[in-house]
Design an enzyme around this catalytic site. Structure first.
Site, short mmCIF file in Angstrom:
data_model
loop_
_atom_site.label_atom_id
_atom_site.label_comp_id
_atom_site.label_asym_id
_atom_site.label_seq_id
_atom_site.Cartn_x
_atom_site.Cartn_y
_atom_site.Cartn_z
CG HIS A 84 -0.92 -8.71 -0.19
ND1 HIS A 84 -0.48 -7.42 -0.07
CD2 HIS A 84 -2.25 -8.62 -0.38
CE1 HIS A 84 -1.49 -6.58 -0.17
NE2 HIS A 84 -2.58 -7.29 -0.38
CB SER A 114 -13.89 -5.47 -0.34
OG SER A 114 -12.77 -4.80 -0.85
N PRO A 115 -15.90 -5.40 2.82
CG PRO A 115 -16.15 -4.60 5.01
CD PRO A 115 -15.11 -4.83 3.94
CG LEU A 116 -19.07 -1.36 3.60
CD1 LEU A 116 -18.88 0.08 4.05
CD2 LEU A 116 -20.47 -1.85 3.99
N GLY A 117 -18.20 -3.93 -0.52
CA GLY A 117 -18.09 -4.02 -1.98
C GLY A 117 -17.45 -2.79 -2.59
NE ARG A 118 -12.39 -3.97 -4.95
CZ ARG A 118 -12.57 -5.24 -4.60
NH1 ARG A 118 -13.79 -5.68 -4.37
NH2 ARG A 118 -11.56 -6.07 -4.46
N GLY A 119 -17.45 0.07 -1.52
CA GLY A 119 -18.32 1.22 -1.33
C GLY A 119 -19.70 1.08 -1.95
CG PHE A 120 -22.25 -1.02 -5.60
CD1 PHE A 120 -22.51 -0.03 -6.52
CD2 PHE A 120 -23.15 -2.08 -5.48
CE1 PHE A 120 -23.65 -0.08 -7.32
CE2 PHE A 120 -24.28 -2.14 -6.26
CZ PHE A 120 -24.54 -1.14 -7.19
CE1 TYR A 170 -2.91 -3.13 0.35
CE2 TYR A 170 -3.30 -2.60 2.65
CZ TYR A 170 -3.52 -3.42 1.57
OH TYR A 170 -4.34 -4.51 1.70
#
Length: 326
Positions: A123, A202-208, A57
């Site tokens: 990773h 990504s529990p929020l699907g990259r924000g979607f 990162y």
């Protein structure tokens, strides 16, 4: 915040962790450093104790940021970082050679301003290096006190079992959410059998899944890689809107937000699953760590609703897709 133990060997951590990547990498313009440090410390003030970063990162700059932010509270938090890319750069290729792992741990310790790494993840699985050599190297680092727990990220069943036979794997980190449920097929049963915890990125699907984007949303900044994610193309965002609509119906009933429902659903799946949403905003942090519970009937209803929704688009493309096994 309530605590969870991710797996039989895992350290006690907050039920929701903090994915630090997006603070200055891969999700648009980087935060001002002082603001990012303040946000991480605010997360701890609100009960968050698991912080996830990686040498890739930045590369390296995210670890430096996390190290600065958490240095005053080091003994109160669990820091996870990752190795596995050549020179820390995903675009250059994989590198989990033992000599590289040993270099990474020394450099990460300096950047993180600590004398030990709580969770050290591979990773991505490197097909050029036997997983037994990777596990054996981390085992040596654990014996030396430089690493406390061994983790894998996006590893398949065979790699998990082979690594675990050499050095017990404490935690597996992989993508898992209401619209990426593939880990349920093989991965979750295996980690449960072996007593391995599961950290869901990504529990929020990259924000979607938070319901804040649609087909008209533009991803600003050359650092925002969501623009090349097939599932988040404008066409697929429009096609996937029924996913968000279904979450928002549930959210309205629970007097919650869509993001809170998506995170709470993950936590309800198993007591050893810890989601690590990321954010650059304090109010989103506070939203993400809210305590929302479901009854068994509500969970069954969610499963029934989502079984009838088709998800459009792959989650990765190109080289990134080849590096994940789920």
């Amino acid at each position: 915040m309530i605590k969870r133990k991710p797996g039989q060997r895992g350290p006690d951590v907050s039920a929701v962790g903090f994915g630090c990547m997006g603070l200055n990498y891969h999700r648009g313009p980087a935060m001002e450093r002082g603001d990012a440090v303040a946000l991480l410390r605010a997360a701890h003030d609100r009960g968050v104790t698991l912080f996830d970063t990686a040498e890739a990162y930045g590369p390296f700059t995210n670890e430096e940021l996390v190290g600065e932010a958490l240095a005053p509270i080091r003994d109160q938090v669990v820091i996870a970082t990752k190795f596995g890319f050549r020179d820390g750069r995903p675009e250059v290729g994989l590198d989990s050679r033992p000599e590289r792992i040993r270099v990474v741990v020394e450099e990460a310790l300096k950047r993180l301003r600590t004398d030990r790494i709580d969770i050290f993840y591979q990773h991505r699985v490197d097909p050029a290096v036997p997983i037994e050599e990777v596990a054996g190297t981390v085992k040596d680092l654990i014996g030396a006190g430089k690493v406390l727990h061994f983790g894998l990220s996006e590893a398949g069943v065979e790699a998990i079992r082979r690594a675990h036979a050499v050095q017990p794997v404490t935690v597996l980190q992989s993508e898992y959410s209401l619209w990426w449920r593939n880990p349920e097929r093989e991965i979750l049963p295996v980690v449960e059998e072996l007593g391995i915890g599961f950290v869901a990125y990504s529990p929020l699907g990259r924000g979607f899944l938070a319901g804040k984007m649609d087909e008209n949303t533009s991803f600003e900044g050359g650092n925002d890689h969501r623009k090349t994610n097939p599932r988040l193309s404008a066409e697929n965002r429009k096609a996937n809107q029924p996913v968000v609509d279904a979450i928002e119906v549930i959210a309205a009933r629970k007097n919650a937000t869509a993001a809170q429902i998506a995170i709470a659903w993950l936590m309800a799946r198993k007591p050893w699953i810890v989601p690590i949403p990321g954010t650059t905003k304090l109010h989103r942090l506070e939203e993400n760590i809210a305590d929302i519970a479901f009854t068994s009937e509500e969970l069954a209803e969610i499963d029934a609703v989502f079984s009838g929704i088709e998800i459009h688009g792959d989650r990765y493309s190109g080289t990134s897709a080849a590096r994940v096994t789920q």
